[in-house]
Structure formats: structure tokens, C-alpha cells
Design a protein around this motif. Structure first.
Motif, PDB file in Angstrom:
ATOM      1  N   ILE A  73       0.713  -1.275   0.047  1.00  0.00           N
ATOM      2  CA  ILE A  73       0.095   0.082  -0.174  1.00  0.00           C
ATOM      3  C   ILE A  73       0.944   1.309  -0.138  1.00  0.00           C
ATOM      4  N   SER A  74       0.779   2.219  -1.009  1.00  0.00           N
ATOM      5  CA  SER A  74       1.198   3.438  -0.743  1.00  0.00           C
ATOM      6  C   SER A  74       0.214   4.604  -0.876  1.00  0.00           C
ATOM      7  N   GLY A  75       0.462   5.651  -0.489  1.00  0.00           N
ATOM      8  CA  GLY A  75      -0.582   6.685  -0.890  1.00  0.00           C
ATOM      9  C   GLY A  75      -0.102   8.079  -0.039  1.00  0.00           C
ATOM     10  N   ARG A  76      -0.809   9.017  -0.394  1.00  0.00           N
ATOM     11  CA  ARG A  76      -0.536  10.448   0.335  1.00  0.00           C
ATOM     12  C   ARG A  76      -1.891  11.181   0.716  1.00  0.00           C
ATOM     13  N   LEU A  77      -1.683  11.758   1.773  1.00  0.00           N
ATOM     14  CA  LEU A  77      -2.837  12.693   2.387  1.00  0.00           C
ATOM     15  C   LEU A  77      -2.545  14.152   2.388  1.00  0.00           C
ATOM     16  N   ASN A  78      -3.424  14.717   1.897  1.00  0.00           N
ATOM     17  CA  ASN A  78      -3.003  16.347   1.685  1.00  0.00           C
ATOM     18  C   ASN A  78      -4.330  17.068   2.406  1.00  0.00           C
ATOM     19  N   GLY A  79      -3.717  18.171   3.275  1.00  0.00           N
ATOM     20  CA  GLY A  79      -4.677  18.918   4.076  1.00  0.00           C
ATOM     21  C   GLY A  79      -5.126  18.263   5.205  1.00  0.00           C
ATOM     22  N   ALA A  80      -4.451  17.206   5.649  1.00  0.00           N
ATOM     23  CA  ALA A  80      -4.682  16.235   6.572  1.00  0.00           C
ATOM     24  C   ALA A  80      -5.001  16.961   7.956  1.00  0.00           C
ATOM     25  N   SER A  81      -5.823  16.414   8.948  1.00  0.00           N
ATOM     26  CA  SER A  81      -6.122  16.892  10.150  1.00  0.00           C
ATOM     27  C   SER A  81      -6.372  15.949  11.174  1.00  0.00           C
ATOM     28  N   LEU A  82      -6.169  15.990  12.552  1.00  0.00           N
ATOM     29  CA  LEU A  82      -6.464  14.767  13.304  1.00  0.00           C
ATOM     30  C   LEU A  82      -6.763  15.434  14.918  1.00  0.00           C
ATOM     31  N   ASP A  83      -7.810  15.077  15.488  1.00  0.00           N
ATOM     32  CA  ASP A  83      -8.034  15.432  16.808  1.00  0.00           C
ATOM     33  C   ASP A  83      -7.233  14.523  17.599  1.00  0.00           C
ATOM     34  N   ILE A  84      -6.049  14.647  18.426  1.00  0.00           N
ATOM     35  CA  ILE A  84      -5.306  13.852  19.031  1.00  0.00           C
ATOM     36  C   ILE A  84      -6.206  13.338  20.091  1.00  0.00           C
ATOM     37  N   PRO A  85      -6.262  11.885  19.904  1.00  0.00           N
ATOM     38  CA  PRO A  85      -7.192  11.191  21.287  1.00  0.00           C
ATOM     39  C   PRO A  85      -6.555  11.645  22.702  1.00  0.00           C
ATOM     40  N   GLY A  86      -7.727  11.763  23.446  1.00  0.00           N
ATOM     41  CA  GLY A  86      -7.240  12.056  24.800  1.00  0.00           C
ATOM     42  C   GLY A  86      -6.512  13.514  24.901  1.00  0.00           C
ATOM     43  N   THR A  87      -6.490  14.225  23.943  1.00  0.00           N
ATOM     44  CA  THR A  87      -5.955  15.587  24.364  1.00  0.00           C
ATOM     45  C   THR A  87      -6.884  16.563  23.824  1.00  0.00           C
ATOM     46  N   ASP A  88      -6.839  18.046  24.318  1.00  0.00           N
ATOM     47  CA  ASP A  88      -7.500  18.885  23.513  1.00  0.00           C
ATOM     48  C   ASP A  88      -6.901  19.450  22.381  1.00  0.00           C
ATOM     49  N   PHE A  89      -5.756  18.974  21.853  1.00  0.00           N
ATOM     50  CA  PHE A  89      -5.129  19.345  20.877  1.00  0.00           C
ATOM     51  C   PHE A  89      -5.289  18.719  19.258  1.00  0.00           C
ATOM     52  N   SER A  90      -5.131  19.423  18.511  1.00  0.00           N
ATOM     53  CA  SER A  90      -5.106  18.695  17.021  1.00  0.00           C
ATOM     54  C   SER A  90      -3.932  19.004  16.128  1.00  0.00           C
ATOM     55  N   LEU A  91      -3.882  18.257  15.084  1.00  0.00           N
ATOM     56  CA  LEU A  91      -2.848  18.280  13.908  1.00  0.00           C
ATOM     57  C   LEU A  91      -3.621  18.990  12.955  1.00  0.00           C
ATOM     58  N   SER A  92      -3.151  19.981  12.101  1.00  0.00           N
ATOM     59  CA  SER A  92      -3.464  20.504  11.008  1.00  0.00           C
ATOM     60  C   SER A  92      -2.748  20.625   9.702  1.00  0.00           C
TER      61      SER A  92
END
Length: 316
Positions: A73-92
Motif C-alpha cells: 500500500i502506498s498513498g498520500r494525504l493532503n490537508g490532513a487533520s487529526l484531533d489527537i485522542p485523549g487531548t485538547d489538541f489537534s494536528l492540521s
């Protein structure tokens, strides 16, 4: 026709998918792969778009063991975001490259955490024994006082400039076993309360933190170290499962001309009990710190019960 479809021969299946990042990750989270949920992430929490190319090799038999079905498997995600589990923070604003096979999974790329650019390298090894951590996560970023504000760690009074951070975590997915953090203070201005010491921008400085989770769920900070011209800290600590301080050992706290001490700090074990502090060393001049210490408790000063034992050659 047996000539076109010989029993047991290896068939190859593949394809290319484009769409929402959550849908692409859900695609590789199906049985028997579970490449996302087995490592603590819910595909539905991931935003952005992307594409994913996959290939599966399967013997043309009625039943085949999952371990005997190679996949790529190979791929690319663009403009990805993630609410980090167990925290109030997120990646964007994530730009992430993904590769996976029977040997493991690797995700590398960049994102933003609070206001800081982050370089991430996530490596997953498959097929390891249960007692061996399968995950290594590397992170590099540059932070400043504004970044720390975003983590509810106000430091503008004592910090200016930027700090380069390099961290590595060993875990099973997001179940962390240990974390090592190194901070390069070269481009930072760091000041202590009372103006007793400062590290100017351009002067070398280093801070290290080594955290390991215990079997009881608590954490050992085996190394807390800071090195700079005219000041140094070497300490260790134990934290409870929820992060509360259980004890702190100061091997050395040194500020040239101000402090050179060691000691131990034990929090109160019950309401109303004192915090126990034991200090020893060559000298300590705490006069410059007194205004800051007095202000910690508001108008009436510090009201925390305190038991202090000090064996210091020269105390001012």
C-alpha cells in the motif's frame, strides 16, 4: 479453465482510490489488516483528502491464512487533520506519505501543532512478540513562547526566541511506553526570576527529558537535565498515572554565584499535610527569588503547608 485459473496459483489484485482521507484509511482498516484502529486511531477522526494505491497477492484457493496474503500500500494525504485522542489538541495542514506491507507501516510528513510546524516519522513493525513495543514515532519542531501559550504553559516572562525540539516515542500505537525529548536552546533567550541568570540568543544550551511508563501506570522521569553556561540542572521524578508529582530528586541545581544545591521534594500525602523539602549544598542566595515566591500565594503570600530541612554551607 484450469489453464487460465490454475488452482493455487498466485493472483494479483490492485487499484487506486481517491477521496476523503477518512474513507481511504477506512479502506485499509478492514479485516484482516486493521492498519489504523489496531494502533489507536479512528479513521473517522482524520480529515483531508488523498489517494491510495494498493496491491494484494493471494493464492487462488478457497481458504488462505491472512499471513500468507502479501499486500503493498502506498498513498498520500493532503490537508490532513487529526484531533489527537485523549487531548485538547489537534494536528492540521498535514501532508503525509504512507507506505505499508506485511513487514510494517511508515507514515512521514509535515503538519502543524498549535502554531508550530512539525515533522513526523511514524514507523510500525508487524509480527513482533506481544511484549515488544511495535511503534516508534519521531517528531521534530520549532516552538516559541506563543506555542507554549497554546499548551497552557505561559512562559513569555522567561522565554524569547525559538527552541528546536527533537522527540522520539516508543509505544504500541498510541499506548506510549517511553518518550525522549531533546531541546536545543541556541536560538532562545532564557531568564530566571529575579534576573539572577540569563542565557542569551546565540549562546549554546541544551535540555533533555526521558520519560518511561511504569507497570502500575505511573511514569518515571529518569532524566531531567539542562545545561548552559553558568547554570545547570540534573534531576529525576516520579509521576502518578494522572501526572501528579509523587517525588522529585534534585541531583544538582546550579546557578553560578546564586545556587549550588541538591535535595528532594515530596508532595503532601494527604490534605493538610505539608510538602516536604530537604536541601543540601554549598551555597544558596534566595533573596532575589523572594518577591516571586511571595506573589505565588496572592496578597497573603504562600499558604501551602511546608516542611523544610536545609543543610547549606552559606544561605542568604
Amino acid at each position: 479453465l484450469p489453464r487460465l485459473n490454475p488452482k493455487g496459483a498466485m493472483a494479483r489484485y490492485g487499484g487506486l482510490a481517491r477521496g476523503a482521507a477518512s474513507d481511504l484509511l477506512a479502506l485499509i482498516d478492514e479485516e484482516p489488516l486493521f492498519l489504523v484502529s489496531d494502533y489507536g486511531l479512528d479513521p473517522a477522526l482524520v480529515g483531508g483528502q488523498g489517494d491510495m494505491r494498493f496491491e494484494i497477492h493471494r493464492a487462488m484457493l478457497t481458504e488462505v491464512e491472512p499471513d500468507d496474503i502479501p499486500f503493498f500500500i502506498s498513498g498520500r494525504l493532503n490537508g490532513a487533520s487529526l484531533d489527537i485522542p485523549g487531548t485538547d489538541f489537534s494536528l492540521s495542514e498535514g501532508e503525509v506519505e504512507l507506505e505499508a506491507s506485511q513487514a510494517g507501516l511508515q507514515a512521514t510528513g509535515t503538519a502543524r501543532l498549535v502554531d508550530a510546524p512539525v515533522r513526523i516519522d511514524w514507523r510500525e513493525s508487524f509480527g513482533l512478540p506481544d511484549d515488544v513495543p511495535s511503534t516508534r514515532i519521531g517528531l521534530q519542531t520549532v516552538i516559541n513562547a506563543r506555542t507554549l501559550d497554546g499548551f497552557n504553559m505561559p512562559a513569555r516572562r522567561f522565554l524569547d526566541g525559538s527552541i528546536r525540539i527533537a522527540a522520539e516515542a516508543v509505544s504500541d500505537g498510541l499506548d506510549f511506553r517511553s518518550v525522549q525529548i531533546e531541546a536545543d536552546l541556541l536560538d532562545a533567550l532564557v531568564e530566571l526570576p529575579g534576573n539572577v541568570w540569563a542565557k542569551e540568543v546565540g549562546e549554546p544550551g541544551l535540555a533533555l527529558l526521558d520519560l518511561v511508563q511504569r507497570e502500575d501506570g505511573g511514569f518515571d522521569l529518569g532524566t531531567i537535565r539542562m545545561e548552559a553556561d553558568g547554570a545547570g540542572l540534573l534531576a529525576s521524578a516520579r509521576l502518578s498515572e494522572v501526572g501528579a508529582l509523587e517525588d522529585l530528586t534534585l541531583d544538582r541545581l546550579f546557578v553560578d554565584g546564586v545556587l549550588d544545591i541538591a535535595g528532594e521534594i515530596s508532595p503532601a500525602i494527604a490534605p493538610g499535610e505539608p510538602v516536604r523539602v530537604r536541601l543540601a549544598g554549598q551555597y544558596a542566595d534566595v533573596s532575589a527569588f523572594m518577591p516571586d515566591l511571595a506573589s505565588m500565594g496572592g496578597e497573603g503570600g504562600i499558604t501551602l503547608p511546608l516542611s523544610l530541612q536545609a543543610d547549606i554551607g552559606r544561605l542568604i
